[in-house]
Design an enzyme around this catalytic site. Structure first.
Site, PDB file in Angstrom:
ATOM      1  N   ASP A 164       0.813  -1.222   0.000  1.00 49.47           N
ATOM      2  CA  ASP A 164       0.000   0.000   0.000  1.00 49.47           C
ATOM      3  C   ASP A 164       0.845   1.270   0.000  1.00 49.47           C
ATOM      4  O   ASP A 164       0.644   2.181   0.818  1.00 49.47           O
ATOM      5  CB  ASP A 164      -0.899  -0.045   1.243  1.00 49.47           C
ATOM      6  CG  ASP A 164      -1.911   1.088   1.282  1.00 49.47           C
ATOM      7  OD1 ASP A 164      -2.291   1.479   2.409  1.00 49.47           O
ATOM      8  OD2 ASP A 164      -2.294   1.577   0.211  1.00 49.47           O
ATOM      9  N   ASN A 387       6.626  -7.207   7.133  1.00 54.98           N
ATOM     10  CA  ASN A 387       5.328  -6.609   7.466  1.00 54.98           C
ATOM     11  C   ASN A 387       4.204  -7.349   6.752  1.00 54.98           C
ATOM     12  O   ASN A 387       4.240  -7.499   5.525  1.00 54.98           O
ATOM     13  CB  ASN A 387       5.266  -5.144   7.057  1.00 54.98           C
ATOM     14  CG  ASN A 387       3.907  -4.527   7.438  1.00 54.98           C
ATOM     15  OD1 ASN A 387       3.637  -4.257   8.605  1.00 54.98           O
ATOM     16  ND2 ASN A 387       3.054  -4.332   6.436  1.00 54.98           N
ATOM     17  N   GLU A 388       3.271  -7.848   7.562  1.00 52.40           N
ATOM     18  CA  GLU A 388       2.040  -8.485   7.064  1.00 52.40           C
ATOM     19  C   GLU A 388       2.282  -9.512   5.972  1.00 52.40           C
ATOM     20  O   GLU A 388       1.690  -9.446   4.877  1.00 52.40           O
ATOM     21  CB  GLU A 388       1.047  -7.418   6.601  1.00 52.40           C
ATOM     22  CG  GLU A 388       0.592  -6.547   7.763  1.00 52.40           C
ATOM     23  CD  GLU A 388      -0.658  -5.737   7.485  1.00 52.40           C
ATOM     24  OE1 GLU A 388      -1.138  -5.069   8.428  1.00 52.40           O
ATOM     25  OE2 GLU A 388      -1.170  -5.789   6.344  1.00 52.40           O
ATOM     26  N   TYR A 443     -11.100  -1.148   9.046  1.00 49.88           N
ATOM     27  CA  TYR A 443     -11.366  -2.291   8.149  1.00 49.88           C
ATOM     28  C   TYR A 443     -12.310  -3.283   8.815  1.00 49.88           C
ATOM     29  O   TYR A 443     -13.028  -4.017   8.147  1.00 49.88           O
ATOM     30  CB  TYR A 443     -10.047  -2.964   7.763  1.00 49.88           C
ATOM     31  CG  TYR A 443      -9.154  -2.085   6.912  1.00 49.88           C
ATOM     32  CD1 TYR A 443      -7.849  -1.804   7.306  1.00 49.88           C
ATOM     33  CD2 TYR A 443      -9.619  -1.519   5.731  1.00 49.88           C
ATOM     34  CE1 TYR A 443      -7.035  -0.982   6.544  1.00 49.88           C
ATOM     35  CE2 TYR A 443      -8.821  -0.692   4.954  1.00 49.88           C
ATOM     36  CZ  TYR A 443      -7.523  -0.431   5.376  1.00 49.88           C
ATOM     37  OH  TYR A 443      -6.724   0.395   4.621  1.00 49.88           O
ATOM     38  N   GLU A 475       0.411  -0.993  14.149  1.00 43.11           N
ATOM     39  CA  GLU A 475      -0.477  -0.214  13.285  1.00 43.11           C
ATOM     40  C   GLU A 475      -1.897  -0.214  13.821  1.00 43.11           C
ATOM     41  O   GLU A 475      -2.398  -1.271  14.209  1.00 43.11           O
ATOM     42  CB  GLU A 475      -0.520  -0.788  11.861  1.00 43.11           C
ATOM     43  CG  GLU A 475       0.717  -0.537  11.034  1.00 43.11           C
ATOM     44  CD  GLU A 475       0.567  -0.987   9.588  1.00 43.11           C
ATOM     45  OE1 GLU A 475       1.559  -1.446   9.004  1.00 43.11           O
ATOM     46  OE2 GLU A 475      -0.573  -0.903   9.053  1.00 43.11           O
ATOM     47  N   TRP A 520      -0.799   4.331  12.759  1.00 40.38           N
ATOM     48  CA  TRP A 520      -0.598   4.319  11.298  1.00 40.38           C
ATOM     49  C   TRP A 520      -1.412   5.469  10.710  1.00 40.38           C
ATOM     50  O   TRP A 520      -2.624   5.420  10.731  1.00 40.38           O
ATOM     51  CB  TRP A 520      -1.015   2.969  10.687  1.00 40.38           C
ATOM     52  CG  TRP A 520      -0.613   2.887   9.249  1.00 40.38           C
ATOM     53  CD1 TRP A 520      -1.421   3.052   8.168  1.00 40.38           C
ATOM     54  CD2 TRP A 520       0.710   2.672   8.743  1.00 40.38           C
ATOM     55  NE1 TRP A 520      -0.688   2.916   7.014  1.00 40.38           N
ATOM     56  CE2 TRP A 520       0.624   2.703   7.328  1.00 40.38           C
ATOM     57  CE3 TRP A 520       1.944   2.483   9.330  1.00 40.38           C
ATOM     58  CZ2 TRP A 520       1.746   2.542   6.508  1.00 40.38           C
ATOM     59  CZ3 TRP A 520       3.051   2.322   8.524  1.00 40.38           C
ATOM     60  CH2 TRP A 520       2.952   2.352   7.130  1.00 40.38           C
ATOM     61  N   LYS A 540      -4.165   8.129   6.235  1.00 40.56           N
ATOM     62  CA  LYS A 540      -4.153   7.742   7.659  1.00 40.56           C
ATOM     63  C   LYS A 540      -3.115   8.536   8.462  1.00 40.56           C
ATOM     64  O   LYS A 540      -2.929   8.305   9.655  1.00 40.56           O
ATOM     65  CB  LYS A 540      -3.890   6.239   7.811  1.00 40.56           C
ATOM     66  CG  LYS A 540      -5.057   5.371   7.385  1.00 40.56           C
ATOM     67  CD  LYS A 540      -4.934   3.948   7.890  1.00 40.56           C
ATOM     68  CE  LYS A 540      -6.123   3.135   7.434  1.00 40.56           C
ATOM     69  NZ  LYS A 540      -6.110   2.963   5.944  1.00 40.56           N
TER      70      LYS A 540
HETATM   71  C1  GCU Z   1      -1.687  -2.348   6.364  1.00 39.67           C
HETATM   72  C2  GCU Z   1      -0.283  -2.140   5.902  1.00 39.67           C
HETATM   73  C3  GCU Z   1       0.041  -0.716   5.578  1.00 39.67           C
HETATM   74  C4  GCU Z   1      -1.174  -0.042   4.963  1.00 39.67           C
HETATM   75  C5  GCU Z   1      -2.285  -0.037   5.984  1.00 39.67           C
HETATM   76  C6  GCU Z   1      -3.529   0.635   5.452  1.00 39.67           C
HETATM   77  O1  GCU Z   1      -1.781  -2.783   7.589  1.00 39.67           O
HETATM   78  O2  GCU Z   1       0.726  -2.647   6.716  1.00 39.67           O
HETATM   79  O3  GCU Z   1       1.117  -0.694   4.702  1.00 39.67           O
HETATM   80  O4  GCU Z   1      -0.878   1.245   4.545  1.00 39.67           O
HETATM   81  O5  GCU Z   1      -2.634  -1.373   6.274  1.00 39.67           O
HETATM   82  O6  GCU Z   1      -4.317  -0.054   4.809  1.00 39.67           O
HETATM   83  O7  GCU Z   1      -3.677   1.828   5.661  1.00 39.67           O
END
Ligand code: GCU
Length: 562
Positions: A164, A387-388, A443, A475, A520, A540
């Site tokens: 992302d 990460n993820e 989300y 995050e 985040w 964000k």
């Molecule tokens: C995820 C991810 C980020 C991304 C964030 C989002 O968790 O690690 O890179 O930007 O979600 O969707 O804002």
């Protein structure tokens, strides 16, 4: 560190024995498969991505060519008993380099430095440095692109990335001509061990023939050396020391290297993270290296602005999402006393195709490069190896365990882990500290400020029950369009973001095993195009992309400064 044979991981510096000649500035640039003619080339700024700098080529990822012509500073040639090399701070994604027509070699993977020997290629008068940069996406890359939907979070981006943020390409950090003594100081490692009245510092020097001497803040020392508590580095007292390493042969000074660093210890005890033996709480952000026009290009002014804003907000730490950040930014973190979770470029990893072994090798390489570059940093308190990652394959857990073990083998003085949005997946147990990414109220339970807190509480308690380890929420947060307001708060407004963040910080504060909360994100940042990314921006950030505070930033300042 991906370097020519014999190349040192030490950061370039200038002193009576060494030279670091900065080649940043205006370079010629052109897109194209082959070098060909430069007639259509344009001037660009280095460091800087080309995507937002050169009009009309945002979605071009190469290959592209850079050329830099330069004359040598006095005294470089003849080299005599010295070595010359070119060091790049970061090139995304892969680079091949020529000097005066001679191939010097190349590097694969962004966000980390590489050094290429050039002693034989250097000449008096004008030198011509040419770099071919390829930023095109690929599945065997880290981070991977062109990934099949089954192996992503399910969101569709253009260009087709599995992560992302925008896949900026170019020469992103400074470029130096480096001259060092042959058989000089190759590497310096400083390790601190806790001691009841402070710490014991051990300094390991790798050097050629000769006598090595050490001095700390101008005082000769030998290793191991004891320092008192007042000499230690911490956010409240970011004390830095000047470690001077000298090499003499036959009484003659051959080489000298100065390391400006802090002395501190980091450890995990039960469900606590300890700094200098005391429990520590991380308050901060995930931070991208991103700015309009520059793209992923770094300038020290941006690092300074970001970290000074963090400090003004009351934050004491950040994660380098999702790749190792620039060295000057770490200098500033060392000076300001900001703690850093340093992360490899391994975002959006998956394990379900033939490219898996190649990606794993590349992550291992980046991890080793990152640790070699940053292991003497006081500010870097933990390693995040990924990460993820997608865990939808039996090979996934073993791969993450392997990476965490590799980080511990390369550096046993810091905790290691990876940031996950799947805390119950096998593999998380390999983390010394659980790095949890969670989006209740966004989300999950979108629009439900009331449900977000309980959802986070439940997730945290289940993680603690399962692992009994310290947890950092790496995050959480919400998108907020700058200037968008609503009462009652609604998604995408500044109020919703501020309320959500405050309610989740309260939940975190009620749990002693939660040793950190990173919002985040620090600032809005550029992404690929997608239906959930207005204007190709992730909103964000608690600061806008041009570093102005949103409501949440002001609220945090009140909360954290208290
Ligand atoms: C995820 C991810 C980020 C991304 C964030 C989002 O968790 O690690 O890179 O930007 O979600 O969707 O804002």
């Amino acid at each position: 560190m991906s370097t020519s044979p014999g190349g040192s991981p030490l950061r370039p510096q200038t002193n009576e024995c060494r030279l670091a000649f900065d080649l940043s500035g205006v370079w010629l640039f052109r897109l194209g498969e082959d070098e060909g003619d430069w007639s259509g080339a344009v001037p660009v700024g280095v460091p800087g991505s080309w995507n937002d700098q050169v009009p009309g080529i945002r979605d071009e990822f190469g290959p592209a060519w850079y050329e830099r012509r330069f004359e040598l500073p006095p005294g470089v040639l003849p080299l005599g008993g010295r070595d010359a090399a070119i060091r790049f701070g970061s090139v995304c994604y892969s680079a091949e380099v020529w000097l005066n027509g001679q191939p010097l070699g190349g590097h694969v993977g962004g966000h980390l430095p590489f050094t290429l020997a050039c002693s034989d290629a250097l000449r008096e008068g004008e030198n011509v440095l040419v770099v071919r940069v390829d930023g095109r996406l690929g599945r065997d890359q880290v981070p991977p692109g062109l990934v099949l939907p089954a192996n992503t979070h399910g969101r569709v981006f253009h260009p087709d990335v599995s992560y992302d943020f925008f896949p900026y390409a170019g020469i992103h950090r400074r470029v130096d001509l480096v001259v060092t003594p042959l058989g000089g100081i190759h590497d310096v490692l400083l390790v601190a061990a806790a001691d009841e009245d402070g710490a014991v510092v051990s300094v390991t020097v790798e050097a050629g023939e000769g006598d090595v001497t050490l001095a700390l803040d101008g005082e000769p020392i030998s290793s191991p050396h004891r320092v008192g508590t007042s000499a230690l580095w911490s956010p409240s007292s970011p004390r830095l020391h000047r470690l001077e390493v000298e090499l003499r042969r036959g009484g003659e000074l051959v080489d000298r290297y100065v390391l400006q660093t802090g002395i501190r210890t980091v450890s995990v005890a039960g469900d606590q993270l300890l700094l200098n033996g005391e429990p520590v709480q991380l308050r901060g952000f995930g931070r991208h290296e991103d700015f309009p026009v520059l793209g992923r290009g770094t300038v020290s002014a941006l690092g300074a602005r970001d970290l000074l804003l963090m400090q003004q907000t009351g934050a004491n730490s950040f994660r380098t999402a999702h790749y190792p950040c620039d060295e000057e930014t770490l200098d500033i973190a060392d000076q300001l006393g900001l703690m850093v979770i340093a992360e490899t470029p391994a975002v959006g990893l998956y394990f379900a195709d033939d490219d898996t072994p190649r990606r794993q090798e590349q992550v291992q390489r980046s991890l080793a490069e990152m640790i070699a570059r940053d292991r003497n940093r006081a500010c870097v308190i933990a390693w995040s190896v990924a990460n993820e990652p997608r865990m939808n394959h039996p090979a996934a857990a073993a791969a993450l365990v392997e990476l965490c073990d590799a980080a511990r083998a390369l550096d046993g003085t810091r905790p290691a882990g990876y940031a996950t949005d799947l805390p119950e997946a096998e593999g998380v147990g390999a983390s010394d500290v659980v790095f949890l990414n969670a989006y209740p109220g966004w989300y999950r339970d979108p629009g439900r400020l009331d449900a977000a807190g309980p959802a986070l509480a439940d997730a945290l308690d289940r993680v603690y029950e399962r692992y009994g380890k310290p947890v950092v929420i790496t995050e959480f947060g919400a998108d907020a369009l700058p200037g968008s307001h609503a009462d009652p708060p609604a998604m995408w407004t500044e109020e919703y973001q501020a309320e959500l963040i405050e309610s989740l910080l309260r939940v975190a504060a009620e749990r002693t095993f939660v040793v950190g909360a990173h919002i985040w994100a620090f600032a809005d940042f550029g992404t690929a195009q997608a239906d959930h990314r207005p204007a190709s921006v992730n909103f964000k950030g608690v600061f806008t992309r041009d570093r102005q505070p949103k409501l949440a930033a002001r609220r945090l300042r009140e909360l954290w400064q208290k």
